[in-house]
Motif scaffolding. Structure first.
Motif, PDB file in Angstrom:
ATOM      1  N   ALA A 208       2.218   1.825  -4.544  1.00 43.00           N
ATOM      2  CA  ALA A 208       2.980   1.305  -3.408  1.00 43.00           C
ATOM      3  C   ALA A 208       3.083   2.349  -2.299  1.00 43.00           C
ATOM      4  CB  ALA A 208       4.369   0.870  -3.870  1.00 43.00           C
ATOM      5  N   LEU A 209       3.385   3.584  -2.664  1.00 45.94           N
ATOM      6  CA  LEU A 209       3.504   4.648  -1.671  1.00 45.94           C
ATOM      7  C   LEU A 209       2.160   4.955  -1.023  1.00 45.94           C
ATOM      8  CD1 LEU A 209       5.393   6.718  -0.349  1.00 45.94           C
ATOM      9  CD2 LEU A 209       4.919   8.268  -2.266  1.00 45.94           C
ATOM     10  N   ALA A 210       1.065   4.748  -1.771  1.00 43.85           N
ATOM     11  CA  ALA A 210      -0.273   5.014  -1.232  1.00 43.85           C
ATOM     12  C   ALA A 210      -0.583   4.132  -0.032  1.00 43.85           C
ATOM     13  CB  ALA A 210      -1.324   4.804  -2.319  1.00 43.85           C
ATOM     14  N   SER A 211       0.033   2.965   0.047  1.00 38.80           N
ATOM     15  CA  SER A 211      -0.216   2.096   1.199  1.00 38.80           C
ATOM     16  C   SER A 211       0.331   2.693   2.486  1.00 38.80           C
ATOM     17  CB  SER A 211       0.406   0.711   0.957  1.00 38.80           C
ATOM     18  OG  SER A 211       1.825   0.795   0.894  1.00 38.80           O
ATOM     19  N   PHE A 212       1.196   3.703   2.360  1.00 44.72           N
ATOM     20  CA  PHE A 212       1.738   4.390   3.535  1.00 44.72           C
ATOM     21  C   PHE A 212       1.027   5.714   3.806  1.00 44.72           C
ATOM     22  CE2 PHE A 212       5.276   1.832   1.912  1.00 44.72           C
ATOM     23  CZ  PHE A 212       5.724   1.199   3.065  1.00 44.72           C
ATOM     24  N   VAL A 213       0.756   6.493   2.750  1.00 45.05           N
ATOM     25  CA  VAL A 213       0.301   7.877   2.950  1.00 45.05           C
ATOM     26  C   VAL A 213      -1.022   8.191   2.268  1.00 45.05           C
ATOM     27  CG1 VAL A 213       2.664   8.715   3.255  1.00 45.05           C
ATOM     28  CG2 VAL A 213       1.660   8.686   0.959  1.00 45.05           C
ATOM     29  N   GLY A 214      -1.642   7.249   1.564  1.00 42.10           N
ATOM     30  CA  GLY A 214      -2.886   7.520   0.854  1.00 42.10           C
ATOM     31  C   GLY A 214      -2.632   7.863  -0.602  1.00 42.10           C
ATOM     32  N   CYS A 215      -3.661   7.684  -1.432  1.00 48.40           N
ATOM     33  CA  CYS A 215      -3.501   7.817  -2.885  1.00 48.40           C
ATOM     34  C   CYS A 215      -3.158   9.234  -3.325  1.00 48.40           C
ATOM     35  CB  CYS A 215      -4.783   7.349  -3.590  1.00 48.40           C
ATOM     36  SG  CYS A 215      -4.936   5.557  -3.713  1.00 48.40           S
ATOM     37  N   ARG A 216      -3.863  10.221  -2.796  1.00 43.85           N
ATOM     38  CA  ARG A 216      -3.635  11.585  -3.273  1.00 43.85           C
ATOM     39  C   ARG A 216      -2.251  12.100  -2.907  1.00 43.85           C
ATOM     40  NH1 ARG A 216      -8.993  14.847  -1.583  1.00 43.85           N
ATOM     41  NH2 ARG A 216      -8.707  13.598   0.297  1.00 43.85           N
TER      42      ARG A 216
ATOM     43  N   ALA B 101      12.587  -0.127 -11.574  1.00 40.36           N
ATOM     44  CA  ALA B 101      11.744   0.611 -10.629  1.00 40.36           C
ATOM     45  C   ALA B 101      10.323   0.071 -10.615  1.00 40.36           C
ATOM     46  CB  ALA B 101      11.750   2.104 -10.988  1.00 40.36           C
ATOM     47  N   ALA B 102       9.822  -0.303 -11.797  1.00 38.26           N
ATOM     48  CA  ALA B 102       8.471  -0.874 -11.867  1.00 38.26           C
ATOM     49  C   ALA B 102       8.404  -2.216 -11.140  1.00 38.26           C
ATOM     50  CB  ALA B 102       8.051  -1.038 -13.327  1.00 38.26           C
ATOM     51  N   VAL B 103       9.445  -3.041 -11.313  1.00 39.59           N
ATOM     52  CA  VAL B 103       9.481  -4.346 -10.643  1.00 39.59           C
ATOM     53  C   VAL B 103       9.566  -4.174  -9.125  1.00 39.59           C
ATOM     54  CG1 VAL B 103      10.837  -6.445 -10.326  1.00 39.59           C
ATOM     55  CG2 VAL B 103      10.451  -5.543 -12.631  1.00 39.59           C
ATOM     56  N   LEU B 104      10.425  -3.263  -8.675  1.00 37.29           N
ATOM     57  CA  LEU B 104      10.563  -3.030  -7.234  1.00 37.29           C
ATOM     58  C   LEU B 104       9.264  -2.478  -6.638  1.00 37.29           C
ATOM     59  CD1 LEU B 104      14.170  -1.507  -7.046  1.00 37.29           C
ATOM     60  CD2 LEU B 104      13.423  -3.776  -6.298  1.00 37.29           C
ATOM     61  N   SER B 105       8.610  -1.588  -7.378  1.00 36.50           N
ATOM     62  CA  SER B 105       7.331  -1.048  -6.898  1.00 36.50           C
ATOM     63  C   SER B 105       6.280  -2.146  -6.800  1.00 36.50           C
ATOM     64  CB  SER B 105       6.841   0.064  -7.833  1.00 36.50           C
ATOM     65  OG  SER B 105       7.735   1.152  -7.832  1.00 36.50           O
ATOM     66  N   THR B 106       6.287  -3.059  -7.783  1.00 37.16           N
ATOM     67  CA  THR B 106       5.346  -4.177  -7.741  1.00 37.16           C
ATOM     68  C   THR B 106       5.610  -5.068  -6.536  1.00 37.16           C
ATOM     69  OG1 THR B 106       5.172  -4.154 -10.162  1.00 37.16           O
ATOM     70  CG2 THR B 106       4.455  -6.155  -9.019  1.00 37.16           C
ATOM     71  N   ALA B 107       6.895  -5.348  -6.269  1.00 38.41           N
ATOM     72  CA  ALA B 107       7.251  -6.178  -5.112  1.00 38.41           C
ATOM     73  C   ALA B 107       6.809  -5.513  -3.807  1.00 38.41           C
ATOM     74  CB  ALA B 107       8.756  -6.434  -5.095  1.00 38.41           C
ATOM     75  N   LEU B 108       7.047  -4.207  -3.697  1.00 41.89           N
ATOM     76  CA  LEU B 108       6.615  -3.491  -2.496  1.00 41.89           C
ATOM     77  C   LEU B 108       5.102  -3.489  -2.368  1.00 41.89           C
ATOM     78  CD1 LEU B 108       7.269  -1.735  -0.045  1.00 41.89           C
ATOM     79  CD2 LEU B 108       7.346   0.252  -1.566  1.00 41.89           C
TER      80      LEU B 108
ATOM     81  N   VAL C  96       3.088  -5.819  -3.407  1.00 41.66           N
ATOM     82  CA  VAL C  96       2.672  -7.147  -2.940  1.00 41.66           C
ATOM     83  C   VAL C  96       2.879  -7.266  -1.429  1.00 41.66           C
ATOM     84  CG1 VAL C  96       3.216  -9.606  -3.057  1.00 41.66           C
ATOM     85  CG2 VAL C  96       3.081  -8.266  -5.162  1.00 41.66           C
ATOM     86  N   VAL C  97       4.024  -6.781  -0.955  1.00 40.03           N
ATOM     87  CA  VAL C  97       4.312  -6.848   0.479  1.00 40.03           C
ATOM     88  C   VAL C  97       3.322  -5.999   1.276  1.00 40.03           C
ATOM     89  CG1 VAL C  97       6.023  -6.267   2.246  1.00 40.03           C
ATOM     90  CG2 VAL C  97       6.752  -7.365   0.124  1.00 40.03           C
ATOM     91  N   ARG C  98       2.961  -4.855   0.711  1.00 40.45           N
ATOM     92  CA  ARG C  98       2.089  -3.919   1.422  1.00 40.45           C
ATOM     93  C   ARG C  98       0.602  -4.145   1.125  1.00 40.45           C
ATOM     94  NH1 ARG C  98       2.998  -1.140   5.593  1.00 40.45           N
ATOM     95  NH2 ARG C  98       1.624   0.528   4.814  1.00 40.45           N
ATOM     96  N   ARG C  99       0.268  -5.235   0.436  1.00 44.19           N
ATOM     97  CA  ARG C  99      -1.125  -5.486   0.072  1.00 44.19           C
ATOM     98  C   ARG C  99      -2.089  -5.402   1.260  1.00 44.19           C
ATOM     99  NH1 ARG C  99      -4.603  -9.098   0.875  1.00 44.19           N
ATOM    100  NH2 ARG C  99      -3.092 -10.399   1.930  1.00 44.19           N
ATOM    101  N   PRO C 100      -1.769  -5.984   2.429  1.00 38.72           N
ATOM    102  CA  PRO C 100      -2.735  -5.895   3.537  1.00 38.72           C
ATOM    103  C   PRO C 100      -3.053  -4.464   3.962  1.00 38.72           C
ATOM    104  CG  PRO C 100      -1.087  -7.590   3.975  1.00 38.72           C
ATOM    105  CD  PRO C 100      -0.615  -6.817   2.778  1.00 38.72           C
ATOM    106  N   ALA C 101      -2.129  -3.522   3.699  1.00 37.03           N
ATOM    107  CA  ALA C 101      -2.387  -2.141   4.110  1.00 37.03           C
ATOM    108  C   ALA C 101      -3.576  -1.560   3.374  1.00 37.03           C
ATOM    109  CB  ALA C 101      -1.146  -1.284   3.862  1.00 37.03           C
TER     110      ALA C 101
END
Length: 299
Positions: A220-228, A278-285, A287-292
């Protein structure tokens, strides 16, 4: 989509024309792109339609530039496809799956997982280290996070830009490789933990929910700053939370302090429930950030 049953349909002329001029909605365009991967007839029709647009001239110029830059490469002969010709067989599903997960289980990561598991066993039995399970549980949650960081992105895949631009790329590809990482690390490290003496450490499977939550949080965080960068933040945060209190303990009490800190972070219904949330919230985020993930290659 028309012409045929659910197992053997082909794109209509109108659908192909709308795809060529860019007016086809994105979900329908992705569906058509996925279909032409295994349908040579429709692929030829889409190719002819695109070559008749302004984009076709640009593609032709790019092709000529690539061939001019690599004169030793000869273009493969073009096979003429007629309506009567059978479509080219699609690659076997297993072959496509192995190709998709390849970067996730090759390179240095897989030997590193084996090293963690075998090293813990060697410390516990060969080195007489009674807190080997505690040390394994401290490291285990960041192992799949590291696998995610090493399996998706330009640094992991020479054809990343090409793959990420296809319907099978983006988040779908990231999840496929994450599943491969989890499929290797979860059973291997859990079995290693089961074989080690407890010595006050939490149960061998106590790290599974935290490991899953950290992995999903990294995605989820990778959709903002990248995987590494995302993997570094989540893995670093976990290691600081677990190991920082241990650094203040005397050398002869470090193992007991580590086991105590791990019990706070892993044991108990409330703690495991928090990791599940936390896992559920990360999954929801996610899904929301999928287009990123579709534009992650440009970041």
């Amino acid at each position: 989509m028309s012409n045929g049953n659910a197992r053997n349909w082909h794109a209509s002329d109108g659908l192909v024309a709308r795809y060529a001029d860019g007016s086809l909605p994105e979900p329908d365009a992705w569906s058509l792109e996925k279909h032409v991967e295994g349908c040579a007839g429709c692929a030829a029709r889409v190719s002819r339609a695109v070559h008749g647009t302004a984009a076709g001239a640009v593609l032709a110029q790019v092709r000529e530039s690539v061939l001019a830059a690599a004169p030793v490469l000869k273009p493969a002969p073009v096979r003429q496809v007629t309506p009567e010709a059978p479509p080219a067989p699609a690659p076997p599903r297993l072959a496509r799956l192995l190709w998709a997960v390849g970067p996730a289980v090759r390179g240095a990561w897989l030997p590193a997982v084996l090293l963690v598991a075998v090293g813990a066993m060697a410390l516990g039995y060969g080195g007489g280290f009674p807190d080997a399970r505690a040390l394994l549980l401290a490291v285990a949650p960041v192992v799949p996070v590291a696998g995610v960081a090493l399996s998706y992105g330009p640094h992991a895949d020479p054809l990343y830009e090409v793959v990420a631009a296809t319907p099978a790329g983006g988040l779908r590809l990231a999840l496929t490789r994450t599943a491969a990482v989890l499929g290797v690390s979860l059973p291997l490290l859990t079995v290693a933990g089961l074989l080690l003496p407890a010595s006050g450490a939490p149960a061998a499977a106590a790290w599974l929910l935290p490991g899953l939550a950290l992995t999903l949080g990294s995605l989820a965080l990778a959709s903002f700053v990248g995987c590494r960068t995302a993997s570094g933040v989540t893995a670093g945060g976990w290691l600081c939370a677990v190991l920082a209190p241990v650094s203040a303990a005397p050398a002869d009490g470090a193992g007991a302090r580590l086991a105590e800190q791990l019990s706070r972070c892993l044991d108990g219904t409330g703690t495991q429930g928090a990791w599940a949330a936390a896992a559920v919230l990360s999954t929801a985020l996610l899904v929301v950030r999928r287009p990123a993930y579709d534009s992650l290659m440009h970041s």
